[in-house]
Enzyme design. Structure first.
Site, short mmCIF file in Angstrom:
data_model
loop_
_atom_site.label_atom_id
_atom_site.label_comp_id
_atom_site.label_asym_id
_atom_site.label_seq_id
_atom_site.Cartn_x
_atom_site.Cartn_y
_atom_site.Cartn_z
N ASP A 311 0.94 -1.26 0.02
CA ASP A 311 -0.13 -0.15 0.06
C ASP A 311 0.79 1.45 -0.07
OD1 ASP A 311 -2.56 1.38 0.39
OD2 ASP A 311 -1.74 2.09 2.20
N GLU A 364 1.03 -0.60 -4.97
CA GLU A 364 0.04 0.35 -5.27
C GLU A 364 0.67 1.85 -5.17
OE1 GLU A 364 -2.67 3.60 -4.09
OE2 GLU A 364 -1.65 2.42 -2.69
#
Length: 636
Positions: A311, A364
């Site tokens: 993330d 990401e």
């Protein structure tokens, strides 16, 4: 009662302080074992600036001084053995800091935590589960993902199904219900929003306190092992959202763990993440590197996770990311790149691929940093996939535009092909796009009720045929009309309505076509697998292109009409004289479309067009995606 002294491996401690102990969870934390013929629990924790550390729990009335740990030389590690302690015991570390203040801290390496709002760690043994997924793991090693279909179903376990507020399905229940559903639809992978223990439901797991503890919201950690095992036995891979960029500030967590900034940088300009109210990890500390890389290895080792979606990479590598001027720092060269974070990411990927070369490591990343999926020996970050946020933003902006105005925004659809092969991309339609007032995918689509469904079917068809692996957030497959409500279950009753149920059937058939056609995934990362027929027809808002398999035997023609106009006769150039069959039509009446009559086969004629020696005429329904293939290939 005095805690018996416990010896830790000097080699392990040396590697930990060098940033090279990649299974640190076997050394640190609470481990049930036998010492000198007595069964109990060994504890080990890193707290170099503490004056004193003890283990507190219900077994000693939460008075850590009754079970003090022993400092291991000058290592900053405290360890000890409590005889007679058993699995299930709740505990925390009672840490007296250098300033004399006392803190009760959850174990950073705990394998299990109490159900929130309680915050203690729980002694747990994760080595008893008997796995039955060896066939899956063998197949995965022999069949790398790059040339395989990948259509990921992103799910938040708490809100996939919910009977009442906070009445979550357990891991074991989801091992049946969720896995059966995903398998029946034809998705190849499930991606789970973060499962590390976290105090606040509404954070969705992105602000964690227990990096080694699968959240207790859905039951004991063995339940998660059951869920992953059943996925594998069904032929479904499991990807876990993983958040090594920052952690929350709750008192029982990592913040000021021994009274000083330990896991976070001492420089508040680097530590603070004002966008989320969290703290960054200190990637320069070798011990933090060991902690985080070991955590990645833990999910792969203990839970057989197939991949990690890392993330917020952009926030990790840019010291100025989303920070006000007062919190902006520069690196030693005066730049804004977070050099230590970049080196740690490379080290992470090198380590993971050394031990598990078939792992999916997905970034990401919303930045334009080059070489995210390039090998580290070439200067890249070493991931094998990157989320294509540019494609997502551009294509959704285009689809939200009224079809009358789309001709002026045609480049939003075609621009992605200028960089489609610069990285190994996943095309995500994720949870981030259906929350915080952004509306659901269906409700982003313009027009009346039926038009919204037609637009979404068209968009899904275009997305499926575009180079890149695919990810869809739960609910998108049946047209969740409201945006995602994380405190409630998906709106499953919508399937009683014909268009929603038809959309679900459409997605299932689309996934079936995708899996069956190598042309749609074998060359996702190679320009040889894609050719434009006509990229420039902005006036009519039509795109046409070719997808090809690696051996060239499978060739598909894709035509997408993004306008509301029905073209009774539409001509495109094709490379061969073969008759062509329409093998997929988003406007089919069975999917809720207009049911426009389509010919069984279309004859190509020797009339050059679009740089091709032949062309064919076909009816092109409004807001439709068509997939055709040459008849010889169709017959085969």
């Amino acid at each position: 009662m005095t805690v018996q002294s416990s010896i830790l491996s000097p080699d392990d401690l040396y590697l930990f302080h060098r940033g090279q102990l990649f299974q640190a969870y076997r050394t640190f934390g609470a481990h049930i074992l036998e010492q000198e013929g007595v069964r109990g629990v060994r504890f080990a924790v890193w707290a170099p600036h503490a004056r004193q550390v003890g283990v507190a729990g219900g077994f000693n009335e939460w008075r850590g001084e009754r079970h003090p740990l022993e400092r291991i030389g000058s290592t900053g590690v405290w360890a000890g053995f409590i005889p007679g302690l058993t699995e299930g015991a709740a505990y925390k570390y009672e840490i007296v800091g250098g300033d004399g203040s006392t803190r009760l801290k959850a174990d950073p390496f705990a394998f299990r935590s109490e159900l929130r709002p309680s915050t203690a760690s729980i002694v747990s043994d994760l080595g008893r589960y008997e796995w039955a997924d060896e066939a899956w793991r063998t197949r995965k090693r022999e069949d790398p993902p790059y040339e395989r279909p990948m259509f990921v179903y992103e799910a938040h376990l708490g809100s996939w199904r919910m009977d009442a507020p906070e009445q979550f399905r357990s891991y074991r229940e989801l091992a049946d219900e969720l896995v059966d559903y995903v398998g029946s639809m034809g998705f190849t992978h499930i991606e789970l929003l973060p499962l590390a223990e976290h105090p606040l439901d509404r954070s969705w797991g992105y602000q964690a306190t227990g990096y080694y503890a699968a959240t207790s919201r859905y039951g004991p950690p063995e339940g998660l092992q059951t869920l992953v095992d059943r996925c594998h036995r069904k032929g479904i891979g499991v990807i876990l959202d993983w958040v090594p960029g920052h952690f929350c500030k709750d008192d029982h967590g990592l913040r000021l763990f021994d009274g000083t900034p330990l896991y976070e940088p001492a420089d508040s300009r680097i530590a603070e993440k004002p966008q989320w109210g969290t703290l960054a990890f200190d990637f320069a500390k070798p011990e933090v590197q060991s902690f985080l890389i070991s955590n990645a290895m833990f999910w792969l080792d203990v839970f057989h996770i197939d991949g990690l979606r890392v993330d917020a990479v952009a926030s990790m590598i840019d010291l100025h990311f989303d920070k006000p001027p007062g919190l902006r720092a520069c690196n030693r060269h005066g730049g804004t790149e977070h050099l230590e974070a970049l080196e740690w990411l490379r080290k992470l990927n090198e380590t993971v691929f050394l031990h598990y070369p078939d792992t999916l490591m997905m970034a990401e990343d919303s930045s334009a940093w080059p070489g995210v999926t390039a090998p580290t020996y070439l200067g890249g970050l070493g991931f094998n996939y990157k989320w294509n946020m540019g494609w997502m933003n551009d294509s959704l902006r285009y689809m939200e535009t009224d079809p009358i105005e789309r001709s002026a925004r045609h480049s939003l659809l075609t621009f992605s092909m200028l960089y489609a092969f610069s990285e190994n991309y996943v095309l995500p339609l994720s949870h981030d796009e259906v929350v915080h007032g952004k509306r659901s995918l269906l409700n982003k689509m313009p027009g009346a009720y039926e038009d919204k469904f037609a637009n979404l079917r068209l968009f899904y068809g275009y997305w499926m045929a575009h180079p890149g692996k695919k990810l869809l957030f739960m609910g998108g497959e049946f047209g969740q009309f409201d945006e995602w409500k994380d405190a409630a279950g998906l709106d499953w009753p919508l399937l009683r309505y014909p268009l929603h149920d038809a959309l679900r059937r459409y997605m299932k058939d689309l996934l079936g076509l995708y899996a069956a056609e190598p042309a749609l995934w074998e060359q996702d990362h190679s320009p040889e697998g894609f050719e434009w027929i006509d990229a420039d027809n902005a006036e009519q808002s039509v795109l046409s292109f070719i997808r090809k398999s690696r051996d060239g035997r499978r060739v598909l023609i894709v035509v997408c009409n993004f306008s509301r106009r029905h073209y009774p006769v539409f001509r495109i150039g094709v490379p061969t004289s073969a008759n062509h069959c329409i093998i997929f039509n988003s406007d089919s009446e069975g999917y809720g479309g207009s049911g426009c009559r389509m010919p069984r086969r279309i004859k190509a004629v020797r009339t050059p067009l679009h740089g091709r020696p032949f062309s064919l005429e076909l009816p092109l329904p409004a807001l439709s995606a068509l997939v055709l293939e040459p008849e010889r290939i169709a017959a085969e």
